[in-house]
Write an enzyme that holds these catalytic residues in place. Structure first.
Site, PDB file in Angstrom:
ATOM      1  N   ASP A 121      52.908  10.353   0.602  1.00 24.19           N
ATOM      2  CA  ASP A 121      51.305  10.476   0.683  1.00 24.19           C
ATOM      3  C   ASP A 121      50.578  10.522   0.891  1.00 24.19           C
ATOM      4  OD1 ASP A 121      49.585  11.542  -1.423  1.00 24.19           O
ATOM      5  OD2 ASP A 121      49.458   9.499  -2.662  1.00 24.19           O
ATOM      6  N   GLU A 138      54.423  18.660 -10.391  1.00 26.01           N
ATOM      7  CA  GLU A 138      53.170  18.395 -10.345  1.00 26.01           C
ATOM      8  C   GLU A 138      51.722  19.118  -9.201  1.00 26.01           C
ATOM      9  OE1 GLU A 138      54.976  15.888 -11.148  1.00 26.01           O
ATOM     10  OE2 GLU A 138      55.044  15.775 -13.481  1.00 26.01           O
ATOM     11  N   ASN A 139      53.021  19.220  -7.979  1.00 25.41           N
ATOM     12  CA  ASN A 139      52.109  19.869  -7.004  1.00 25.41           C
ATOM     13  C   ASN A 139      52.325  21.731  -6.923  1.00 25.41           C
ATOM     14  OD1 ASN A 139      53.430  17.109  -4.116  1.00 25.41           O
ATOM     15  ND2 ASN A 139      51.874  17.509  -5.903  1.00 25.41           N
TER      16      ASN A 139
HETATM   17  C1  IPE Z   1      52.740  11.935  -4.793  1.00 22.51           C
HETATM   18  O1  IPE Z   1      52.165  12.228  -4.373  1.00 22.51           O
HETATM   19  C2  IPE Z   1      54.051  13.253  -4.688  1.00 22.51           C
HETATM   20  C3  IPE Z   1      54.323  13.698  -3.062  1.00 22.51           C
HETATM   21  C4  IPE Z   1      54.323  12.639  -1.890  1.00 22.51           C
HETATM   22  C5  IPE Z   1      55.480  14.584  -3.082  1.00 22.51           C
HETATM   23  P1  IPE Z   1      51.065  13.157  -5.448  1.00 22.51           P
HETATM   24  O2  IPE Z   1      49.697  13.210  -3.855  1.00 22.51           O
HETATM   25  O3  IPE Z   1      51.233  14.284  -5.502  1.00 22.51           O
HETATM   26  O4  IPE Z   1      49.897  12.096  -6.337  1.00 22.51           O
HETATM   27  P2  IPE Z   1      49.192  11.809  -6.999  1.00 22.51           P
HETATM   28  O5  IPE Z   1      48.608  13.170  -7.591  1.00 22.51           O
HETATM   29  O6  IPE Z   1      48.394  11.527  -6.178  1.00 22.51           O
HETATM   30  O7  IPE Z   1      49.836  11.029  -8.320  1.00 22.51           O
HETATM   31  C1  IPE Z   2      51.813  14.201   0.567  1.00 26.72           C
HETATM   32  O1  IPE Z   2      50.208  13.709   0.437  1.00 26.72           O
HETATM   33  C2  IPE Z   2      52.189  15.159   0.006  1.00 26.72           C
HETATM   34  C3  IPE Z   2      52.187  16.234  -0.897  1.00 26.72           C
HETATM   35  C4  IPE Z   2      52.133  15.743  -1.843  1.00 26.72           C
HETATM   36  C5  IPE Z   2      53.027  17.122  -0.583  1.00 26.72           C
HETATM   37  P1  IPE Z   2      48.919  14.956  -0.491  1.00 26.72           P
HETATM   38  O2  IPE Z   2      48.827  16.148   0.029  1.00 26.72           O
HETATM   39  O3  IPE Z   2      48.919  14.417  -2.114  1.00 26.72           O
HETATM   40  O4  IPE Z   2      47.700  14.314   0.543  1.00 26.72           O
HETATM   41  P2  IPE Z   2      46.339  12.825   0.247  1.00 26.72           P
HETATM   42  O5  IPE Z   2      47.144  13.059  -0.996  1.00 26.72           O
HETATM   43  O6  IPE Z   2      45.566  14.721  -0.697  1.00 26.72           O
HETATM   44  O7  IPE Z   2      45.316  12.669   0.833  1.00 26.72           O
HETATM   45 MG    MG Z   3      48.648  12.753  -2.349  1.00 22.55          MG
END
Ligand code: IPE
Ligand code: IPE
Ligand code: MG
Length: 250
Positions: free
Chosen positions: A27, A74-75
Site C-alpha cells: 500500500d 473494492e479497488n
Molecule cells: C489494500 O489497499 C489493497 C491493496 C493493497 C491491493 P487499499 O488502499 O485498497 O486499502 P484501503 O482503501 O486503504 O483500506
Molecule cells: C496500493 O497503493 C496499490 C493498490 C491498492 C492497487 P494505493 O493505490 O492504495 O496507494 P495509496 O494508498 O492511495 O497511497
Molecule cells: Mg491504498
C-alpha cells in the site's frame, strides 16, 4: 548455508525459523506519487518494480509462499483510468516476469475472482499459472480482485449446497471443509503479514486465514520498500513468541 542473510549490523536471519508464508499488503503507491507531484500511475509503476525485487529476494531467502495483495475487489470502484492503468501494469508484469518465474522455478497462482477480468488478461493469468505449475522452489500468490469476505461466501455457498443435497451433515463441517472451497486450498495461513504505508487495517484481506498471523506495520510507502526492510520484518518476526492461545512455562 551460502546465502548472505545478514541485515546491516543487526542479527541475521535464522534460515531454520523462516515464516513459511509471508503475505504483503502493498500500500501507498498513490501517496508516494502525490508527494512528488506525479500522477498515481507513476507510483504504481514503481510499486511493480519493488514487487519484482521482493519476489526475487523471498525466493533467495527460501520463503515457501509469498502472497502479494495487488488489487482488491473494492479497488474496481476507483476511477476508470486508474483501474485501466492497473490492469495494463498487471499485464505488463505477467508478460515480462514469466521468463524470470521459469528461470527461478517459481510457481505462480492467482487468488480472487478471475471472471472479473477481461478475457485477454484471464488467459494470460491462466497461461502463467499453467507454465509454472510444476515448480516447487517457491509459490508466488497474487491476490487479484480478491476479497476475504467474498472468499468466505464462496465457501459458504458451496457448503450450503452440499448440505441441501444431503451430502454433508452440519455436524460434520470442519475447518478443512471450509478451506476446501477457498481460492487456493493448499495455501497455509500466513505466518507474517506486512502492510506498508502506515495504515493499520486489514482491508478485507485473508479474513479467515489471519487468525494467528503475526502483523508487521511500517510507515514506509510501498514504492520505497526495500529488500533490507523486508529482511528487517522477517527478523522482527523471528524475535516474536507465537503462543496460539497456549502458555509456555519453563
Ligand atoms: C489494500 O489497499 C489493497 C491493496 C493493497 C491491493 P487499499 O488502499 O485498497 O486499502 P484501503 O482503501 O486503504 O483500506
Ligand atoms: C496500493 O497503493 C496499490 C493498490 C491498492 C492497487 P494505493 O493505490 O492504495 O496507494 P495509496 O494508498 O492511495 O497511497
Ligand atoms: Mg491504498
Amino acid at each position: 548455508m551460502s546465502l548472505s542473510l545478514s541485515f546491516g549490523s543487526s542479527p541475521s536471519l535464522d534460515p531454520y525459523r523462516l515464516p513459511r508464508h509471508v503475505a504483503i499488503i502493498m500500500d501507498g503507491n498513490g501517496r508516494w506519487a502525490k508527494r512528488r507531484g506525479l500522477p498515481r500511475v507513476v507510483g504504481h509503476r514503481r510499486g511493480v518494480e519493488v514487487a519484482r525485487k521482493i519476489v526475487i529476494k523471498a525466493r533467495e531467502i527460501g520463503i515457501a509462499y509469498l502472497t502479494l495483495f495487488a488489487f482488491s475487489k473494492e479497488n474496481w470502484q476507483r476511477p476508470q483510468t486508474e483501474v485501466l492503468n492497473l490492469l495494463k501494469l498487471l499485464e505488463e508484469y505477467l508478460k515480462s516476469e514469466l521468463p524470470t518465474l521459469i528461470d527461478k522455478e517459481i510457481r505462480f497462482k492467482m487468488i480472487g475472482d478471475l471472471e472479473d477480468f477481461p478475457e485477454s488478461l484471464r488467459e494470460l493469468i491462466l497461461r502463467v499459472e499453467r507454465e509454472t505449475s510444476a515448480f516447487t522452489k517457491m509459490t508466488l500468490v497474487l491476490a487479484l480482485s480478491y476479497s476475504g469476505r467474498a472468499e468466505i461466501f464462496k465457501s459458504l455457498r458451496a457448503i450450503a449446497e452440499l448440505v441441501q443435497k444431503g451430502l454433508l451433515a452440519p455436524q460434520d463441517l470442519t475447518d478443512e471443509t471450509i478451506r476446501k472451497y477457498f481460492y487456493f486450498p493448499e495455501l497455509p495461513d500466513p505466518d507474517l503479514l506486512i502492510r506498508t504505508s502506515g495504515e493499520h487495517r486489514i482491508s478485507n484481506f485473508f479474513l479467515y486465514q489471519l487468525a494467528y498471523t503475526e502483523l508487521y506495520f511500517t510507515s514506509t510507502l510501498w514504492p520505497d520498500f526495500t529488500e533490507d526492510e523486508f529482511l528487517k520484518a522477517l527478523i522482527d518476526y523471528q524475535n516474536r513468541e507465537r503462543r496460539f492461545g497456549k502458555i509456555y512455562e519453563f
